[in-house]
Design a protein around this motif. Structure first.
Motif, PDB file in Angstrom:
ATOM      1  N   GLY A   1      12.322  15.360  30.998  1.00  0.00           N
ATOM      2  CA  GLY A   1      13.612  15.142  30.569  1.00  0.00           C
ATOM      3  C   GLY A   1      14.395  14.250  31.352  1.00  0.00           C
ATOM      4  N   ILE A   2      13.958  13.067  31.836  1.00  0.00           N
ATOM      5  CA  ILE A   2      14.289  12.078  32.972  1.00  0.00           C
ATOM      6  C   ILE A   2      14.424  10.850  32.206  1.00  0.00           C
ATOM      7  N   LYS A   3      15.594  10.124  32.160  1.00  0.00           N
ATOM      8  CA  LYS A   3      15.708   8.893  31.803  1.00  0.00           C
ATOM      9  C   LYS A   3      14.702   7.903  32.578  1.00  0.00           C
ATOM     10  N   THR A   4      14.068   7.313  31.552  1.00  0.00           N
ATOM     11  CA  THR A   4      12.997   6.230  32.474  1.00  0.00           C
ATOM     12  C   THR A   4      12.886   5.091  31.466  1.00  0.00           C
ATOM     13  N   LEU A   5      12.723   4.158  32.274  1.00  0.00           N
ATOM     14  CA  LEU A   5      12.542   2.674  31.755  1.00  0.00           C
ATOM     15  C   LEU A   5      11.363   2.013  32.580  1.00  0.00           C
ATOM     16  N   ASP A   6      10.622   1.183  31.695  1.00  0.00           N
ATOM     17  CA  ASP A   6       9.499   0.588  32.183  1.00  0.00           C
ATOM     18  C   ASP A   6       9.410  -0.929  32.567  1.00  0.00           C
ATOM     19  N   ILE A   7       9.113  -1.210  33.838  1.00  0.00           N
ATOM     20  CA  ILE A   7       9.186  -2.552  34.484  1.00  0.00           C
ATOM     21  C   ILE A   7       7.936  -2.975  35.014  1.00  0.00           C
ATOM     22  N   GLY A   8       7.612  -4.185  35.664  1.00  0.00           N
ATOM     23  CA  GLY A   8       6.775  -4.295  36.541  1.00  0.00           C
ATOM     24  C   GLY A   8       6.444  -5.905  36.744  1.00  0.00           C
TER      25      GLY A   8
ATOM     26  N   ILE B   1       9.432  -7.858  34.901  1.00  0.00           N
ATOM     27  CA  ILE B   1       9.544  -7.883  33.394  1.00  0.00           C
ATOM     28  C   ILE B   1      10.036  -6.413  33.145  1.00  0.00           C
ATOM     29  N   LEU B   2      10.833  -6.598  31.958  1.00  0.00           N
ATOM     30  CA  LEU B   2      11.405  -5.175  31.572  1.00  0.00           C
ATOM     31  C   LEU B   2      10.569  -5.173  30.086  1.00  0.00           C
ATOM     32  N   LYS B   3       9.640  -4.022  29.978  1.00  0.00           N
ATOM     33  CA  LYS B   3       8.874  -3.713  28.750  1.00  0.00           C
ATOM     34  C   LYS B   3       9.596  -2.914  28.076  1.00  0.00           C
ATOM     35  N   VAL B   4       9.517  -3.472  26.675  1.00  0.00           N
ATOM     36  CA  VAL B   4      10.085  -2.476  25.610  1.00  0.00           C
ATOM     37  C   VAL B   4       9.297  -2.389  24.451  1.00  0.00           C
TER      38      VAL B   4
ATOM     39  N   SER C   1       9.715   3.247  35.921  1.00  0.00           N
ATOM     40  CA  SER C   1       7.852   3.203  35.738  1.00  0.00           C
ATOM     41  C   SER C   1       7.560   1.882  35.994  1.00  0.00           C
ATOM     42  N   SER C   2       6.933   1.541  37.133  1.00  0.00           N
ATOM     43  CA  SER C   2       6.659   0.151  37.354  1.00  0.00           C
ATOM     44  C   SER C   2       5.139   0.102  37.449  1.00  0.00           C
ATOM     45  N   ASP C   3       4.821  -0.824  36.569  1.00  0.00           N
ATOM     46  CA  ASP C   3       3.379  -1.252  36.374  1.00  0.00           C
ATOM     47  C   ASP C   3       3.062  -2.663  35.935  1.00  0.00           C
ATOM     48  N   THR C   4       2.002  -3.457  36.119  1.00  0.00           N
ATOM     49  CA  THR C   4       1.999  -4.555  35.786  1.00  0.00           C
ATOM     50  C   THR C   4       1.976  -4.686  34.393  1.00  0.00           C
ATOM     51  N   GLY C   5       2.189  -5.971  33.829  1.00  0.00           N
ATOM     52  CA  GLY C   5       2.347  -6.392  32.646  1.00  0.00           C
ATOM     53  C   GLY C   5       1.651  -7.811  32.209  1.00  0.00           C
ATOM     54  N   HIS C   6       1.740  -8.203  30.940  1.00  0.00           N
ATOM     55  CA  HIS C   6       0.970  -9.536  30.644  1.00  0.00           C
ATOM     56  C   HIS C   6       1.797 -10.689  30.802  1.00  0.00           C
ATOM     57  N   ALA C   7       1.493 -11.712  31.742  1.00  0.00           N
ATOM     58  CA  ALA C   7       2.065 -13.102  31.624  1.00  0.00           C
ATOM     59  C   ALA C   7       1.542 -13.656  30.597  1.00  0.00           C
ATOM     60  N   VAL C   8       2.273 -14.641  29.879  1.00  0.00           N
ATOM     61  CA  VAL C   8       1.783 -15.458  28.762  1.00  0.00           C
ATOM     62  C   VAL C   8       0.455 -16.233  29.125  1.00  0.00           C
TER      63      VAL C   8
END
Length: 430
Positions: A392-399, A338-341, A310-317
């Protein structure tokens, strides 16, 4: 003087072209489809019977596109490798009765879509784009990409408190753009203008999905041009990278079936027939299994081995608000994706997902960073948890880490878009 910043100019230039050409989700998927067509993909209609042939295929539905490449020798139970993203961005959208005005000003009635930084839409030259539905049921994409309207800010002389108390905007009263002069509101004026602009007969338009956009083009920024400023990076940056990655792996022998899933309506909850919480992705994947002669058992096996980014933008400091970020996680622009957790599942990443991402980045020689929110700040979410729960799919968030998220004009580093695309290529290749 420092050395000029080095980056993949071709990829970044192309991203800027894509952003400028995609003022709406409908334009974004049309441009994505055009790029995939050049890579050999063919559109399939949801209303047609599908065959099990190899090659690249895609489905269009409104502001969403699902594309996949079936490699030679793929079995019905072959798992998928999916990159998910979204095509929509927060903005101002035209109401069903668009013609408004007062005190000699002609205005366009707009509704707030998603959660925009509302002040970023003030005193900005705005165009108008979207989709028109015609009397015969067909649709037409339109884009008036020139200064057409503006949301004028109140002069400081008429609101002295703005300097001490900050700007306060009422969503209903303060964000209606002006686009001309006139003492009488003329119903049908805006749509008549669009019909004329697009060589359509009067009364031919019976439905519309229209939104405003900044006409200022994307641009390089900074002393060494190490930054990119532009609209709709959240989340067309990911759509662009995923499209490039899917095109790059097509035609190869692959252990997985690579997929691009770009959804609409993420910014307001994904609950639509073109959103991630709708049936579109599951239907396409399931039909692909069955078209290759598979059974329900094959589908279950394929889904069990599938992984989704799942690719979406995230926050830079943010240099002016560093205290709003987690004190030990400070993603920087041009530091890699980034890898979002989030342990409360606002993001879908877990330890096993992190290992998948780390392997892809290592294979691509791409650095990556970790992101978590400050415990005192509510965490946003993405299509990741929705995809994981619904299918039911293994998913991880990045961006990619950016500044000014949800502004009419956002900011990223020049290195990060092509680093993201390279990591996606490695992920899709398996």
């Amino acid at each position: 003087m420092s050395e000029p910043h080095r980056f993949d100019r071709g990829h970044t230039d192309d991203l800027m072209t894509f952003l400028a050409a995609s003022p709406t989700p409908y334009h974004a998927v049309a441009n994505t489809a055009e790029r995939l067509e050049k890579a050999g993909f063919k559109q399939v209609a949801e209303t047609d019977a599908w065959d099990g042939s190899n090659g690249g295929k895609y489905v269009l539905r409104g502001g969403a596109i699902i594309a996949w490449y079936v490699p030679e020798g793929a079995a019905p139970h072959t798992p998928y490798r999916i990159v998910g993203a979204h095509t929509d961005s927060p903005n101002l959208r035209v109401k069903p009765l668009p013609d408004a005005g007062a005190h000699g000003w002609r205005q366009v009635a707009v509704e707030i879509y998603g959660g925009p930084l509302m002040n970023s839409w003030l005193d900005r030259d705005l165009g108008l784009a979207g989709r028109l539905t015609l009397r015969d049921g067909s649709t037409r994409l339109v884009n008036v990409d020139r200064p057409l309207m503006r949301v004028p800010q109140l002069a400081i002389h008429l609101d002295r408190s703005v300097s001490s108390e900050g700007l306060k905007l009422d969503k209903q009263r303060h964000l209606q753009p002006v686009w001309g002069l006139g003492d009488t509101v003329r119903d049908g004026d805006l749509i008549a203008f669009l019909e004329s602009e697009n060589n359509l007969a009067a009364g031919e338009v019976t439905g519309w999905d229209l939104m405003v956009h900044s006409v200022e083009p994307p641009a390089y920024l900074g002393r060494d041009r190490e930054l990119v400023a532009g609209p709709r990076m959240d989340n067309l940056l990911s759509v662009h990278a995923a499209t490039a990655a899917l095109a790059a792996v097509s035609g190869r022998e692959l252990p997985y079936i690579p997929v691009l899933a770009a959804f609409d309506h993420e910014e307001n909850g994904s609950q639509s027939d073109t959103g991630a919480d709708g049936p579109l992705l599951g239907s396409v994947l399931e039909r692909s299994v069955f078209a290759r002669g598979g059974s329900y058992e094959d589908k279950a096996r394929a889904f069990a081995g599938t992984v989704c980014l799942s690719s979406d933008t995230g926050h830079a400091v943010h240099p002016n608000y560093a205290e709003r970020h987690d004190p030990t996680h400070h993603p920087r622009v041009n530091g890699g994706p980034i890898l979002k957790v989030n342990v409360n599942n606002r993001y879908a990443t877990d330890g096993s997902g992190r290992a998948v991402w780390a392997a892809a980045c290592e294979k691509a020689d791409v650095p990556f960073q970790s992101f978590v929110s400050n415990n005192s700040m509510p965490c946003g979410t993405t299509i990741g948890p929705i995809t994981a729960a619904r299918h039911g799919i293994k998913t991880l968030d990045i961006g990619v880490a950016i500044l000014s998220m949800h502004s009419a004009r956002e900011l990223c580093g020049v290195d990060d878009p092509h680093l993201l695309a390279n990591a996606m290529v490695a992920f899709l290749k398996g």
